[in-house]
Design a protein around this motif. Sequence first.
Motif, PDB file in Angstrom:
ATOM      1  N   ARG A 162      42.236  21.427 139.193  1.00 39.51           N
ATOM      2  CA  ARG A 162      41.973  20.810 137.879  1.00 39.51           C
ATOM      3  C   ARG A 162      40.338  20.730 137.469  1.00 39.51           C
ATOM      4  NH1 ARG A 162      46.111  16.717 138.617  1.00 39.51           N
ATOM      5  NH2 ARG A 162      44.418  15.512 138.566  1.00 39.51           N
ATOM      6  N   ALA A 163      39.669  20.353 138.448  1.00 40.36           N
ATOM      7  CA  ALA A 163      38.356  19.888 138.280  1.00 40.36           C
ATOM      8  C   ALA A 163      37.537  21.352 138.109  1.00 40.36           C
ATOM      9  CB  ALA A 163      37.619  19.218 139.302  1.00 40.36           C
ATOM     10  N   LEU A 164      37.836  22.250 138.880  1.00 40.94           N
ATOM     11  CA  LEU A 164      37.141  23.526 138.627  1.00 40.94           C
ATOM     12  C   LEU A 164      37.573  24.311 137.711  1.00 40.94           C
ATOM     13  CD1 LEU A 164      37.367  24.751 142.378  1.00 40.94           C
ATOM     14  CD2 LEU A 164      35.334  24.010 141.128  1.00 40.94           C
ATOM     15  N   VAL A 214      49.727  13.888 155.236  1.00 39.64           N
ATOM     16  CA  VAL A 214      48.660  14.842 155.375  1.00 39.64           C
ATOM     17  C   VAL A 214      49.017  15.793 154.290  1.00 39.64           C
ATOM     18  CG1 VAL A 214      47.494  16.861 156.545  1.00 39.64           C
ATOM     19  CG2 VAL A 214      48.043  14.431 157.767  1.00 39.64           C
ATOM     20  N   MET A 215      50.330  16.523 154.395  1.00 40.76           N
ATOM     21  CA  MET A 215      50.737  17.269 153.491  1.00 40.76           C
ATOM     22  C   MET A 215      50.757  17.364 152.104  1.00 40.76           C
ATOM     23  SD  MET A 215      53.615  19.055 156.112  1.00 40.76           S
ATOM     24  CE  MET A 215      54.948  19.423 154.806  1.00 40.76           C
ATOM     25  N   SER A 216      51.043  15.706 151.806  1.00 37.61           N
ATOM     26  CA  SER A 216      51.119  15.225 150.404  1.00 37.61           C
ATOM     27  C   SER A 216      49.488  15.194 149.937  1.00 37.61           C
ATOM     28  CB  SER A 216      52.053  14.106 150.382  1.00 37.61           C
ATOM     29  OG  SER A 216      51.462  13.411 149.078  1.00 37.61           O
ATOM     30  N   ARG A 217      48.824  14.603 150.879  1.00 45.33           N
ATOM     31  CA  ARG A 217      47.303  14.390 150.616  1.00 45.33           C
ATOM     32  C   ARG A 217      46.593  15.749 150.202  1.00 45.33           C
ATOM     33  NH1 ARG A 217      45.212   9.460 153.941  1.00 45.33           N
ATOM     34  NH2 ARG A 217      46.526   7.807 153.066  1.00 45.33           N
ATOM     35  N   LEU A 218      47.043  16.772 150.822  1.00 41.36           N
ATOM     36  CA  LEU A 218      46.427  17.861 150.728  1.00 41.36           C
ATOM     37  C   LEU A 218      46.939  18.698 149.612  1.00 41.36           C
ATOM     38  CD1 LEU A 218      44.529  20.157 151.843  1.00 41.36           C
ATOM     39  CD2 LEU A 218      46.719  21.095 153.161  1.00 41.36           C
ATOM     40  N   ALA A 219      47.939  18.606 149.234  1.00 39.32           N
ATOM     41  CA  ALA A 219      48.356  19.139 147.997  1.00 39.32           C
ATOM     42  C   ALA A 219      48.016  18.507 146.814  1.00 39.32           C
ATOM     43  CB  ALA A 219      50.149  19.101 147.973  1.00 39.32           C
ATOM     44  N   ARG A 220      47.811  17.294 146.741  1.00 40.33           N
ATOM     45  CA  ARG A 220      47.415  16.283 145.694  1.00 40.33           C
ATOM     46  C   ARG A 220      45.740  16.632 145.682  1.00 40.33           C
ATOM     47  NH1 ARG A 220      49.340  10.769 146.439  1.00 40.33           N
ATOM     48  NH2 ARG A 220      50.956  11.263 147.787  1.00 40.33           N
ATOM     49  N   GLY A 221      45.042  16.846 146.854  1.00 37.23           N
ATOM     50  CA  GLY A 221      43.661  17.139 146.683  1.00 37.23           C
ATOM     51  C   GLY A 221      43.367  18.433 146.260  1.00 37.23           C
ATOM     52  N   ARG A 222      44.157  19.230 146.640  1.00 37.56           N
ATOM     53  CA  ARG A 222      44.010  20.669 146.001  1.00 37.56           C
ATOM     54  C   ARG A 222      44.285  20.683 144.868  1.00 37.56           C
ATOM     55  NH1 ARG A 222      46.962  24.235 151.123  1.00 37.56           N
ATOM     56  NH2 ARG A 222      45.004  24.361 152.405  1.00 37.56           N
ATOM     57  N   LEU A 246      32.154  23.611 143.389  1.00 40.71           N
ATOM     58  CA  LEU A 246      33.042  23.107 144.361  1.00 40.71           C
ATOM     59  C   LEU A 246      32.635  21.582 145.032  1.00 40.71           C
ATOM     60  CD1 LEU A 246      35.663  23.673 146.123  1.00 40.71           C
ATOM     61  CD2 LEU A 246      34.552  24.871 147.741  1.00 40.71           C
ATOM     62  N   ALA A 247      31.328  21.668 145.294  1.00 36.64           N
ATOM     63  CA  ALA A 247      30.902  20.587 145.809  1.00 36.64           C
ATOM     64  C   ALA A 247      31.009  19.233 144.954  1.00 36.64           C
ATOM     65  CB  ALA A 247      29.409  20.772 146.365  1.00 36.64           C
ATOM     66  N   ALA A 248      30.881  19.620 143.462  1.00 34.73           N
ATOM     67  CA  ALA A 248      30.769  18.450 142.720  1.00 34.73           C
ATOM     68  C   ALA A 248      32.414  18.024 142.708  1.00 34.73           C
ATOM     69  CB  ALA A 248      30.188  18.892 141.386  1.00 34.73           C
ATOM     70  N   ALA A 249      33.427  19.273 142.874  1.00 34.75           N
ATOM     71  CA  ALA A 249      34.791  18.831 142.614  1.00 34.75           C
ATOM     72  C   ALA A 249      35.010  17.873 143.919  1.00 34.75           C
ATOM     73  CB  ALA A 249      35.473  20.071 142.568  1.00 34.75           C
ATOM     74  N   ILE A 250      34.535  18.345 145.051  1.00 33.80           N
ATOM     75  CA  ILE A 250      35.008  17.639 146.510  1.00 33.80           C
ATOM     76  C   ILE A 250      34.335  16.197 146.201  1.00 33.80           C
ATOM     77  CG2 ILE A 250      34.356  17.452 148.807  1.00 33.80           C
ATOM     78  CD1 ILE A 250      34.474  20.553 148.842  1.00 33.80           C
ATOM     79  N   LYS A 251      33.261  15.912 145.562  1.00 32.50           N
ATOM     80  CA  LYS A 251      32.598  14.752 145.366  1.00 32.50           C
ATOM     81  C   LYS A 251      33.502  13.799 144.566  1.00 32.50           C
ATOM     82  CE  LYS A 251      28.520  12.843 143.364  1.00 32.50           C
ATOM     83  NZ  LYS A 251      27.212  13.101 142.747  1.00 32.50           N
ATOM     84  N   THR A 252      34.380  14.352 143.664  1.00 29.40           N
ATOM     85  CA  THR A 252      35.398  13.381 142.872  1.00 29.40           C
ATOM     86  C   THR A 252      36.600  12.981 143.639  1.00 29.40           C
ATOM     87  OG1 THR A 252      36.258  15.389 141.981  1.00 29.40           O
ATOM     88  CG2 THR A 252      34.335  14.720 140.798  1.00 29.40           C
TER      89      THR A 252
END
Length: 164
Positions: free
Chosen positions: A150-152, A137-145, A98-104
């Motif tokens: 996908r990364a996980l 915010v909602m858009s960035r959250l959806a795209r970030g999640r 998760l930390a690695a995915a957040i890093k990306t």
Amino acid sequence: MDYAVIEPHIPRLRRYARALTGDAARADDLVQDTLERALRKFALWRRGSDLRAWLFTLMHNVYVNQRRAERPTLAWDATRDDIPQPGSQEHALVVRDLAAAIKTLPPEFREVVLLIGLEDFSYAETARVLGIAQGTVMSRLARGRERLRRALEGESGQRIRRVK
């Protein structure tokens, strides 16, 4: 002026700073810079408004200014020894992934994901802190999640099967 009202917010500021910077020393510096600015500008805080959101807004602005001045951003490193982790090796691997995915994540997605997911801010509070529209915010959250998912799962969308 009663600056003691700021003190209860310091642990949450430090946790968010640590997640943003990925480094304990840089996080402490960010918190110190934020608190320094908060004390200098305390007269600008409107009594009765959300002090926590105001402090996080200050921290966000300080962080953005520092990031612009530095250019590359340090990311959270889950392999550090000073991050408490449960004894489970499997859990440690999940946290590492998760930390690695957040890093990306690009910074604009990472900030929203951390404020909402880690700091439990509402969409409206996050919008105020970051100075963006609630829909953004909602858009960035959806795209970030989605990027985290996908990364996980791996780019192919297939999870690695666990062998027990």
